[in-house]
Design a protein around this motif. Sequence first.
Motif, PDB file in Angstrom:
ATOM      1  N   ALA A  23       0.761  -1.087  -0.071  1.00 16.10           N
ATOM      2  CA  ALA A  23       0.033  -0.049   0.010  1.00 16.10           C
ATOM      3  C   ALA A  23       0.935   1.179   0.133  1.00 16.10           C
ATOM      4  O   ALA A  23       0.611   2.247  -0.561  1.00 16.10           O
ATOM      5  CB  ALA A  23      -0.891  -0.111   1.205  1.00 16.10           C
ATOM      6  N   GLY A  24       2.078   1.253   0.561  1.00 15.36           N
ATOM      7  CA  GLY A  24       2.895   2.466   0.584  1.00 15.36           C
ATOM      8  C   GLY A  24       3.381   2.603  -0.804  1.00 15.36           C
ATOM      9  O   GLY A  24       3.721   3.598  -1.289  1.00 15.36           O
ATOM     10  N   PHE A  25       3.693   1.626  -1.492  1.00 21.23           N
ATOM     11  CA  PHE A  25       4.153   1.809  -2.962  1.00 21.23           C
ATOM     12  C   PHE A  25       2.849   2.603  -3.716  1.00 21.23           C
ATOM     13  O   PHE A  25       3.198   3.579  -4.362  1.00 21.23           O
ATOM     14  CB  PHE A  25       4.446   0.468  -3.597  1.00 21.23           C
ATOM     15  CG  PHE A  25       4.662   0.822  -5.230  1.00 21.23           C
ATOM     16  CD1 PHE A  25       5.933   1.196  -5.703  1.00 21.23           C
ATOM     17  CD2 PHE A  25       3.629   0.174  -6.088  1.00 21.23           C
ATOM     18  CE1 PHE A  25       5.773   1.186  -7.105  1.00 21.23           C
ATOM     19  CE2 PHE A  25       3.673   0.405  -7.480  1.00 21.23           C
ATOM     20  CZ  PHE A  25       4.838   0.917  -7.710  1.00 21.23           C
ATOM     21  N   TYR A  26       1.836   2.191  -3.604  1.00 21.37           N
ATOM     22  CA  TYR A  26       0.614   2.784  -4.318  1.00 21.37           C
ATOM     23  C   TYR A  26       0.514   4.205  -3.739  1.00 21.37           C
ATOM     24  O   TYR A  26      -0.046   5.038  -4.488  1.00 21.37           O
ATOM     25  CB  TYR A  26      -0.606   1.883  -4.203  1.00 21.37           C
ATOM     26  CG  TYR A  26      -0.601   0.682  -5.325  1.00 21.37           C
ATOM     27  CD1 TYR A  26      -0.543   0.903  -6.486  1.00 21.37           C
ATOM     28  CD2 TYR A  26      -0.401  -0.549  -4.798  1.00 21.37           C
ATOM     29  CE1 TYR A  26      -0.231  -0.232  -7.276  1.00 21.37           C
ATOM     30  CE2 TYR A  26      -0.525  -1.565  -5.507  1.00 21.37           C
ATOM     31  CZ  TYR A  26      -0.167  -1.516  -7.153  1.00 21.37           C
ATOM     32  OH  TYR A  26      -0.239  -2.538  -7.598  1.00 21.37           O
ATOM     33  N   GLY A  27       0.853   4.405  -2.514  1.00 24.25           N
ATOM     34  CA  GLY A  27       0.596   5.793  -1.867  1.00 24.25           C
ATOM     35  C   GLY A  27       1.511   6.637  -2.482  1.00 24.25           C
ATOM     36  O   GLY A  27       1.361   7.825  -2.780  1.00 24.25           O
ATOM     37  N   ARG A  28       2.850   6.390  -2.693  1.00 29.97           N
ATOM     38  CA  ARG A  28       3.836   6.989  -3.106  1.00 29.97           C
ATOM     39  C   ARG A  28       3.646   7.327  -4.707  1.00 29.97           C
ATOM     40  O   ARG A  28       3.796   8.537  -5.198  1.00 29.97           O
ATOM     41  CB  ARG A  28       5.187   6.423  -3.014  1.00 29.97           C
ATOM     42  CG  ARG A  28       5.798   6.268  -1.663  1.00 29.97           C
ATOM     43  CD  ARG A  28       7.119   5.941  -1.376  1.00 29.97           C
ATOM     44  NE  ARG A  28       7.592   4.635  -2.023  1.00 29.97           N
ATOM     45  CZ  ARG A  28       7.422   3.453  -1.421  1.00 29.97           C
ATOM     46  NH1 ARG A  28       7.001   3.544  -0.136  1.00 29.97           N
ATOM     47  NH2 ARG A  28       7.803   2.399  -2.044  1.00 29.97           N
ATOM     48  N   LEU A  29       3.213   6.474  -5.291  1.00 30.51           N
ATOM     49  CA  LEU A  29       2.792   6.456  -6.798  1.00 30.51           C
ATOM     50  C   LEU A  29       1.411   7.525  -7.023  1.00 30.51           C
ATOM     51  O   LEU A  29       1.629   8.259  -7.789  1.00 30.51           O
ATOM     52  CB  LEU A  29       2.613   5.145  -7.176  1.00 30.51           C
ATOM     53  CG  LEU A  29       2.128   5.098  -8.843  1.00 30.51           C
ATOM     54  CD1 LEU A  29       3.296   5.044  -9.598  1.00 30.51           C
ATOM     55  CD2 LEU A  29       1.499   3.726  -9.093  1.00 30.51           C
ATOM     56  N   LEU A  30       0.686   7.324  -5.980  1.00 22.65           N
ATOM     57  CA  LEU A  30      -0.257   8.425  -6.260  1.00 22.65           C
ATOM     58  C   LEU A  30      -0.051   9.975  -5.822  1.00 22.65           C
ATOM     59  O   LEU A  30      -0.146  10.956  -6.514  1.00 22.65           O
ATOM     60  CB  LEU A  30      -1.585   7.957  -5.124  1.00 22.65           C
ATOM     61  CG  LEU A  30      -2.705   9.033  -5.076  1.00 22.65           C
ATOM     62  CD1 LEU A  30      -3.337   8.920  -6.518  1.00 22.65           C
ATOM     63  CD2 LEU A  30      -3.654   8.496  -4.229  1.00 22.65           C
ATOM     64  N   VAL A  31       0.834   9.935  -4.868  1.00 25.99           N
ATOM     65  CA  VAL A  31       1.619  11.350  -4.506  1.00 25.99           C
ATOM     66  C   VAL A  31       2.244  11.954  -5.894  1.00 25.99           C
ATOM     67  O   VAL A  31       2.267  13.150  -6.154  1.00 25.99           O
ATOM     68  CB  VAL A  31       2.465  11.135  -3.332  1.00 25.99           C
ATOM     69  CG1 VAL A  31       3.369  12.481  -3.109  1.00 25.99           C
ATOM     70  CG2 VAL A  31       1.577  10.948  -2.083  1.00 25.99           C
ATOM     71  N   ALA A  32       2.809  11.084  -6.399  1.00 22.54           N
ATOM     72  CA  ALA A  32       3.962  11.307  -7.659  1.00 22.54           C
ATOM     73  C   ALA A  32       2.767  11.699  -8.870  1.00 22.54           C
ATOM     74  O   ALA A  32       3.048  12.832  -9.404  1.00 22.54           O
ATOM     75  CB  ALA A  32       4.640  10.265  -7.980  1.00 22.54           C
ATOM     76  N   TRP A  33       1.798  11.112  -9.000  1.00 26.74           N
ATOM     77  CA  TRP A  33       0.663  11.686  -9.865  1.00 26.74           C
ATOM     78  C   TRP A  33       0.093  12.841  -9.751  1.00 26.74           C
ATOM     79  O   TRP A  33      -0.077  13.720 -10.673  1.00 26.74           O
ATOM     80  CB  TRP A  33      -0.053  10.437 -10.132  1.00 26.74           C
ATOM     81  CG  TRP A  33      -1.116  10.392 -11.215  1.00 26.74           C
ATOM     82  CD1 TRP A  33      -0.692  10.892 -12.546  1.00 26.74           C
ATOM     83  CD2 TRP A  33      -2.503   9.857 -11.469  1.00 26.74           C
ATOM     84  NE1 TRP A  33      -1.866  10.784 -13.593  1.00 26.74           N
ATOM     85  CE2 TRP A  33      -2.741  10.194 -12.808  1.00 26.74           C
ATOM     86  CE3 TRP A  33      -3.228   9.440 -10.691  1.00 26.74           C
ATOM     87  CZ2 TRP A  33      -3.980   9.981 -13.289  1.00 26.74           C
ATOM     88  CZ3 TRP A  33      -4.488   9.089 -10.935  1.00 26.74           C
ATOM     89  CH2 TRP A  33      -4.733   9.179 -12.271  1.00 26.74           C
ATOM     90  N   ILE A  34      -0.082  13.116  -8.237  1.00 26.51           N
ATOM     91  CA  ILE A  34      -0.752  14.235  -8.069  1.00 26.51           C
ATOM     92  C   ILE A  34       0.419  15.566  -8.303  1.00 26.51           C
ATOM     93  O   ILE A  34      -0.237  16.576  -8.808  1.00 26.51           O
ATOM     94  CB  ILE A  34      -1.201  14.089  -6.317  1.00 26.51           C
ATOM     95  CG1 ILE A  34      -2.324  13.262  -6.330  1.00 26.51           C
ATOM     96  CG2 ILE A  34      -1.372  15.734  -5.898  1.00 26.51           C
ATOM     97  CD1 ILE A  34      -2.634  13.036  -4.798  1.00 26.51           C
TER      98      ILE A  34
END
Length: 51
Positions: A23-34
Motif C-alpha cells: 500500500a505504501g508503494f501505491y501511496g507514493r505512486l499516487l503522490v507522484a501523480w498528484i
Amino acid sequence: MTQDAPDRASVPDDVPSGALATAGFYGRLLVAWIAMGFKVPEVAIKEAIDV
C-alpha cells in the motif's frame, strides 16, 4: 516484485523482494501523480514491435 519470477529462490535474501506491491508503494505512486497534476505523459513509439 517477484511473484511472477520463474525461480524466486534465486533472489538473494538481502534484497527486498516482496511478492506483491504494498500500500505504501501505491501511496507514493499516487503522490507522484498528484505532483504531476494528474497528467498522463505521451509515449511515442517510433517503429512497430514484432511479438
